[in-house]
Design an enzyme around this catalytic site. Structure first.
Site, PDB file in Angstrom:
ATOM      1  N   ASP A  65       0.763  -1.197  -0.060  1.00 42.79           N
ATOM      2  CA  ASP A  65       0.018  -0.219  -0.007  1.00 42.79           C
ATOM      3  C   ASP A  65       0.820   1.223   0.083  1.00 42.79           C
ATOM      4  O   ASP A  65       1.766   1.426   1.048  1.00 42.79           O
ATOM      5  CB  ASP A  65      -1.127  -0.132   1.230  1.00 42.79           C
ATOM      6  CG  ASP A  65      -1.647   1.170   1.456  1.00 42.79           C
ATOM      7  OD1 ASP A  65      -1.423   2.179   0.767  1.00 42.79           O
ATOM      8  OD2 ASP A  65      -2.688   0.985   2.072  1.00 42.79           O
ATOM      9  N   ARG A 151     -12.047  17.600 -11.688  1.00 40.63           N
ATOM     10  CA  ARG A 151     -10.934  16.909 -11.261  1.00 40.63           C
ATOM     11  C   ARG A 151      -9.872  17.634 -10.571  1.00 40.63           C
ATOM     12  O   ARG A 151      -8.783  17.720 -10.623  1.00 40.63           O
ATOM     13  CB  ARG A 151     -10.116  16.425 -12.689  1.00 40.63           C
ATOM     14  CG  ARG A 151     -10.775  15.373 -13.450  1.00 40.63           C
ATOM     15  CD  ARG A 151     -10.696  14.437 -12.672  1.00 40.63           C
ATOM     16  NE  ARG A 151     -11.292  12.914 -13.502  1.00 40.63           N
ATOM     17  CZ  ARG A 151     -12.620  12.644 -13.278  1.00 40.63           C
ATOM     18  NH1 ARG A 151     -13.647  13.384 -12.557  1.00 40.63           N
ATOM     19  NH2 ARG A 151     -13.201  11.595 -14.155  1.00 40.63           N
ATOM     20  N   TYR A 154      -7.632  15.956  -8.042  1.00 37.76           N
ATOM     21  CA  TYR A 154      -6.677  15.209  -8.751  1.00 37.76           C
ATOM     22  C   TYR A 154      -5.621  15.901  -9.511  1.00 37.76           C
ATOM     23  O   TYR A 154      -4.451  15.804  -9.357  1.00 37.76           O
ATOM     24  CB  TYR A 154      -7.536  14.226  -9.636  1.00 37.76           C
ATOM     25  CG  TYR A 154      -6.789  13.295 -10.643  1.00 37.76           C
ATOM     26  CD1 TYR A 154      -6.295  12.153 -10.220  1.00 37.76           C
ATOM     27  CD2 TYR A 154      -6.640  13.716 -12.027  1.00 37.76           C
ATOM     28  CE1 TYR A 154      -5.771  11.389 -10.878  1.00 37.76           C
ATOM     29  CE2 TYR A 154      -5.992  12.822 -12.736  1.00 37.76           C
ATOM     30  CZ  TYR A 154      -5.508  11.871 -12.410  1.00 37.76           C
ATOM     31  OH  TYR A 154      -4.828  10.625 -13.001  1.00 37.76           O
ATOM     32  N   LYS A 158      -1.679  15.970  -9.265  1.00 38.86           N
ATOM     33  CA  LYS A 158      -0.965  15.502 -10.403  1.00 38.86           C
ATOM     34  C   LYS A 158       0.124  16.633 -11.004  1.00 38.86           C
ATOM     35  O   LYS A 158       1.107  16.541 -11.476  1.00 38.86           O
ATOM     36  CB  LYS A 158      -1.613  15.031 -11.585  1.00 38.86           C
ATOM     37  CG  LYS A 158      -2.419  13.803 -11.165  1.00 38.86           C
ATOM     38  CD  LYS A 158      -1.299  12.486 -11.049  1.00 38.86           C
ATOM     39  CE  LYS A 158      -2.093  11.327 -10.913  1.00 38.86           C
ATOM     40  NZ  LYS A 158      -1.107  10.119 -10.749  1.00 38.86           N
ATOM     41  N   LYS A 188      -7.839   3.639 -21.303  1.00 43.92           N
ATOM     42  CA  LYS A 188      -8.834   2.509 -21.021  1.00 43.92           C
ATOM     43  C   LYS A 188      -8.298   1.779 -19.891  1.00 43.92           C
ATOM     44  O   LYS A 188      -7.653   0.699 -20.524  1.00 43.92           O
ATOM     45  CB  LYS A 188      -9.583   1.897 -22.327  1.00 43.92           C
ATOM     46  CG  LYS A 188     -10.808   1.092 -21.859  1.00 43.92           C
ATOM     47  CD  LYS A 188     -11.602   1.211 -23.119  1.00 43.92           C
ATOM     48  CE  LYS A 188     -13.073   0.433 -22.912  1.00 43.92           C
ATOM     49  NZ  LYS A 188     -13.917  -0.048 -23.816  1.00 43.92           N
ATOM     50  N   THR A 189      -8.681   1.746 -18.790  1.00 44.22           N
ATOM     51  CA  THR A 189      -8.315   0.629 -17.594  1.00 44.22           C
ATOM     52  C   THR A 189      -9.210   0.379 -16.851  1.00 44.22           C
ATOM     53  O   THR A 189     -10.492   1.180 -16.808  1.00 44.22           O
ATOM     54  CB  THR A 189      -7.137   1.604 -16.939  1.00 44.22           C
ATOM     55  OG1 THR A 189      -7.821   2.838 -16.316  1.00 44.22           O
ATOM     56  CG2 THR A 189      -5.883   1.877 -17.466  1.00 44.22           C
ATOM     57  N   ARG A 213     -14.499  13.494 -26.662  1.00 46.12           N
ATOM     58  CA  ARG A 213     -13.543  14.445 -26.419  1.00 46.12           C
ATOM     59  C   ARG A 213     -11.878  14.447 -26.891  1.00 46.12           C
ATOM     60  O   ARG A 213     -11.289  15.106 -26.727  1.00 46.12           O
ATOM     61  CB  ARG A 213     -13.620  14.982 -25.096  1.00 46.12           C
ATOM     62  CG  ARG A 213     -12.968  13.901 -24.077  1.00 46.12           C
ATOM     63  CD  ARG A 213     -13.156  14.290 -22.605  1.00 46.12           C
ATOM     64  NE  ARG A 213     -12.474  13.337 -21.649  1.00 46.12           N
ATOM     65  CZ  ARG A 213     -12.291  13.467 -20.317  1.00 46.12           C
ATOM     66  NH1 ARG A 213     -13.190  14.285 -19.747  1.00 46.12           N
ATOM     67  NH2 ARG A 213     -11.443  12.495 -19.741  1.00 46.12           N
TER      68      ARG A 213
HETATM   69  P1  NAD Z   1      -6.129   2.073 -11.516  1.00 40.72           P
HETATM   70  O1  NAD Z   1      -6.493   3.577 -11.237  1.00 40.72           O
HETATM   71  O2  NAD Z   1      -6.810   1.190 -12.358  1.00 40.72           O
HETATM   72  O3  NAD Z   1      -5.202   1.241 -10.476  1.00 40.72           O
HETATM   73  C1  NAD Z   1      -4.160   0.372 -10.992  1.00 40.72           C
HETATM   74  C2  NAD Z   1      -3.933  -0.250  -9.591  1.00 40.72           C
HETATM   75  O4  NAD Z   1      -3.573   0.622  -8.278  1.00 40.72           O
HETATM   76  C3  NAD Z   1      -4.987  -1.477  -9.115  1.00 40.72           C
HETATM   77  O5  NAD Z   1      -4.482  -2.589  -9.142  1.00 40.72           O
HETATM   78  C4  NAD Z   1      -5.163  -1.003  -7.628  1.00 40.72           C
HETATM   79  O6  NAD Z   1      -5.065  -2.187  -6.923  1.00 40.72           O
HETATM   80  C5  NAD Z   1      -3.744  -0.161  -7.253  1.00 40.72           C
HETATM   81  N1  NAD Z   1      -3.924   0.768  -5.786  1.00 40.72           N
HETATM   82  C6  NAD Z   1      -4.925   1.281  -5.762  1.00 40.72           C
HETATM   83  N2  NAD Z   1      -4.650   2.108  -4.314  1.00 40.72           N
HETATM   84  C7  NAD Z   1      -3.502   1.868  -4.291  1.00 40.72           C
HETATM   85  C8  NAD Z   1      -2.587   1.886  -3.054  1.00 40.72           C
HETATM   86  N3  NAD Z   1      -2.975   2.751  -2.048  1.00 40.72           N
HETATM   87  N4  NAD Z   1      -1.290   1.352  -3.086  1.00 40.72           N
HETATM   88  C9  NAD Z   1      -0.870   0.581  -4.035  1.00 40.72           C
HETATM   89  N5  NAD Z   1      -1.775   0.160  -4.928  1.00 40.72           N
HETATM   90  C10 NAD Z   1      -2.862   0.851  -5.007  1.00 40.72           C
HETATM   91  O7  NAD Z   1      -4.617   2.302 -12.905  1.00 40.72           O
HETATM   92  P2  NAD Z   1      -4.508   3.159 -14.084  1.00 40.72           P
HETATM   93  O8  NAD Z   1      -5.985   3.801 -14.466  1.00 40.72           O
HETATM   94  O9  NAD Z   1      -3.913   2.589 -14.992  1.00 40.72           O
HETATM   95  O10 NAD Z   1      -3.913   4.520 -13.344  1.00 40.72           O
HETATM   96  C11 NAD Z   1      -2.834   4.337 -12.896  1.00 40.72           C
HETATM   97  C12 NAD Z   1      -1.946   5.747 -12.726  1.00 40.72           C
HETATM   98  O11 NAD Z   1      -2.085   6.348 -14.246  1.00 40.72           O
HETATM   99  C13 NAD Z   1      -2.635   6.743 -11.756  1.00 40.72           C
HETATM  100  O12 NAD Z   1      -1.578   7.217 -11.159  1.00 40.72           O
HETATM  101  C14 NAD Z   1      -3.679   7.399 -12.573  1.00 40.72           C
HETATM  102  O13 NAD Z   1      -3.872   8.711 -11.905  1.00 40.72           O
HETATM  103  C15 NAD Z   1      -2.685   7.774 -14.103  1.00 40.72           C
HETATM  104  N6  NAD Z   1      -3.392   8.355 -14.941  1.00 40.72           N
HETATM  105  C16 NAD Z   1      -4.420   7.293 -15.541  1.00 40.72           C
HETATM  106  C17 NAD Z   1      -5.203   7.610 -16.569  1.00 40.72           C
HETATM  107  C18 NAD Z   1      -6.366   6.921 -16.994  1.00 40.72           C
HETATM  108  O14 NAD Z   1      -7.199   7.501 -17.815  1.00 40.72           O
HETATM  109  N7  NAD Z   1      -6.361   5.717 -16.713  1.00 40.72           N
HETATM  110  C19 NAD Z   1      -4.831   9.038 -17.108  1.00 40.72           C
HETATM  111  C20 NAD Z   1      -3.923   9.752 -16.611  1.00 40.72           C
HETATM  112  C21 NAD Z   1      -3.338   9.241 -15.628  1.00 40.72           C
END
Ligand code: NAD
Length: 253
Positions: A65, A151, A154, A158, A188-189, A213
Site C-alpha cells: 500500500d 478533477r 486530482y 498531479k 482505458k483501464t 472529447r
Molecule cells: P487504476 O486506477 O486502475 O489502478 C491500478 C492499480 O492501483 C490497481 O491494481 C489498484 O489495486 C492499485 N492501487 C490502488 N490504491 C493503491 C495503493 N494505495 N497502493 C498501491 N496500489 C494501489 O490504474 P490506471 O487507471 O492505470 O492509473 C494508473 C496511474 O495512471 C494513476 O496514477 C492515474 O492517476 C494515472 N492516470 C491514469 C489515466 C487513465 O485514464 N487511466 C490518465 C492519466 C493518468
C-alpha cells in the site's frame, strides 16, 4: 515467455513498479519484463498480483500500500537494488473544489504525492551510491497542463507530481539519476470502467462522451503508456531528465 536474461532494452536492470496489478502499471510491469528487466511488481491488491505472475512468471511481487511509508521502506530494503522506479499508483477524486471535502483532499495527496515522496526517498540513496537510476512518475494531462472539469483535487496533486519530478531531476542531474513524468490523457483501464459504472445511468453515453472529447476518436491503451515508460526507464533516454511527457492522443493540443 520472456526470461530475465532476455537481452532487451532493460536487460540487467531491476525495476520496481507501484500499482502494478492493473491498468497502466500492469502493462508497464509486463513491458519492463519483456525488455529484460528484473521486475518487482507491487500493488495493494494481492489477487491482481497473482494474476500478473500467472501471465508473466519472471515477475516478483509484493503486496504494498503506497500510503504506508514503513512498508515502502521495507520493500525497498528487501529489493536491495532498484535501478528503475515507476511510481504509478494514483487515485482519482471526482469533483470541483466545492465537492472536495478535507478527507478527499488529504486522501488525494496521500496516495498521489506523499507516496512518491516516500518511494523516491527510499530508492534514491541506493541509486546515488551506484551512480545511476531512472525514476518515472505518473502525472496526468489533468495537472498543470490542462484544466479538466471535476478533477480539482486530482489535478492539483498531479501538478504537484510534476514539481516533485523536476525538483528531483534538478538535484541529482549531475549524479546519474534521472527523473521524468508521464502525463496520459484518458486511458482505458479497469478503474476508468469502475468510475463510469459509479456514475450510474447510461454507461454507453458516458463512454461516448469520453471518446468524443478525444481528437483521435478513441481512448488510449495502457500499452501505449507503457511504451513511453520503457523508453524513460531505459538508457535510450539517457539525456532526458526533468521532463514532462504528454501522451494523450492530442487531447491537450
Ligand atoms: P487504476 O486506477 O486502475 O489502478 C491500478 C492499480 O492501483 C490497481 O491494481 C489498484 O489495486 C492499485 N492501487 C490502488 N490504491 C493503491 C495503493 N494505495 N497502493 C498501491 N496500489 C494501489 O490504474 P490506471 O487507471 O492505470 O492509473 C494508473 C496511474 O495512471 C494513476 O496514477 C492515474 O492517476 C494515472 N492516470 C491514469 C489515466 C487513465 O485514464 N487511466 C490518465 C492519466 C493518468
Amino acid at each position: 515467455m520472456t526470461s530475465p536474461s532476455h537481452a532487451g532494452r532493460l536487460a540487467g536492470k531491476r525495476a520496481m513498479v507501484t500499482a502494478a496489478g492493473a491498468g497502466i502499471g500492469r502493462a508497464t510491469a509486463l513491458a519492463f519484463a519483456a525488455e529484460g528487466a528484473t521486475v518487482l511488481a507491487t500493488d495493494i491488491d494481492t489477487a491482481s498480483l497473482a494474476s500478473l505472475v500467472a501471465e508473466q512468471p519472471s515477475i516478483t511481487t509484493r503486496t504494498l500500500d503506497v500510503t504506508d511509508p514503513a512498508a515502502i521502506a521495507a520493500v525497498v530494503v528487501e529489493a536491495g537494488m532498484v535501478d528503475i522506479l515507476f511510481n504509478c499508483a494514483g487515485y482519482v477524486h471526482a469533483g470541483t473544489i466545492l465537492d472536495t471535502d478535507e478527507a478527499s483532499w488529504r486522501r488525494s495527496f496521500t496516495i498521489n504525492v506523499d507516496s512518491m515522496f516516500h518511494t523516491c526517498r527510499a530508492v534514491l540513496p541506493g541509486m546515488l551510491e551506484r551512480g545511476g537510476g531512472s525514476i518515472v512518475n505518473m502525472s496526468s494531462v489533468a495537472s498543470s497542463i490542462k484544466g479538466v472539469p471535476n478533477r480539482f483535487a486530482y489535478s492539483t496533486t498531479k501538478a504537484a507530481v510534476i514539481g516533485l519530478t523536476r525538483s528531483i531531476a534538478a538535484d541529482y542531474v549531475a549524479r546519474g539519476v534521472r527523473c521524468n513524468a508521464i502525463c496520459p490523457g484518458t486511458v482505458k483501464t479497469p478503474s476508468l470502467a469502475d468510475r463510469v459504472r459509479a456514475l450510474g445511468g447510461d454507461e454507453e453515453a458516458v463512454w461516448r462522451g469520453f471518446t468524443e472529447r478525444q481528437p483521435m476518436g478513441r481512448l488510449g491503451d495502457p500499452r501505449e503508456i507503457a511504451a513511453l515508460a520503457v523508453y524513460l526507464a531505459s538508457d535510450e533516454s539517457s539525456f532526458t531528465t526533468g521532463t514532462v511527457h504528454v501522451v494523450d492522443g492530442g487531447w491537450s493540443n
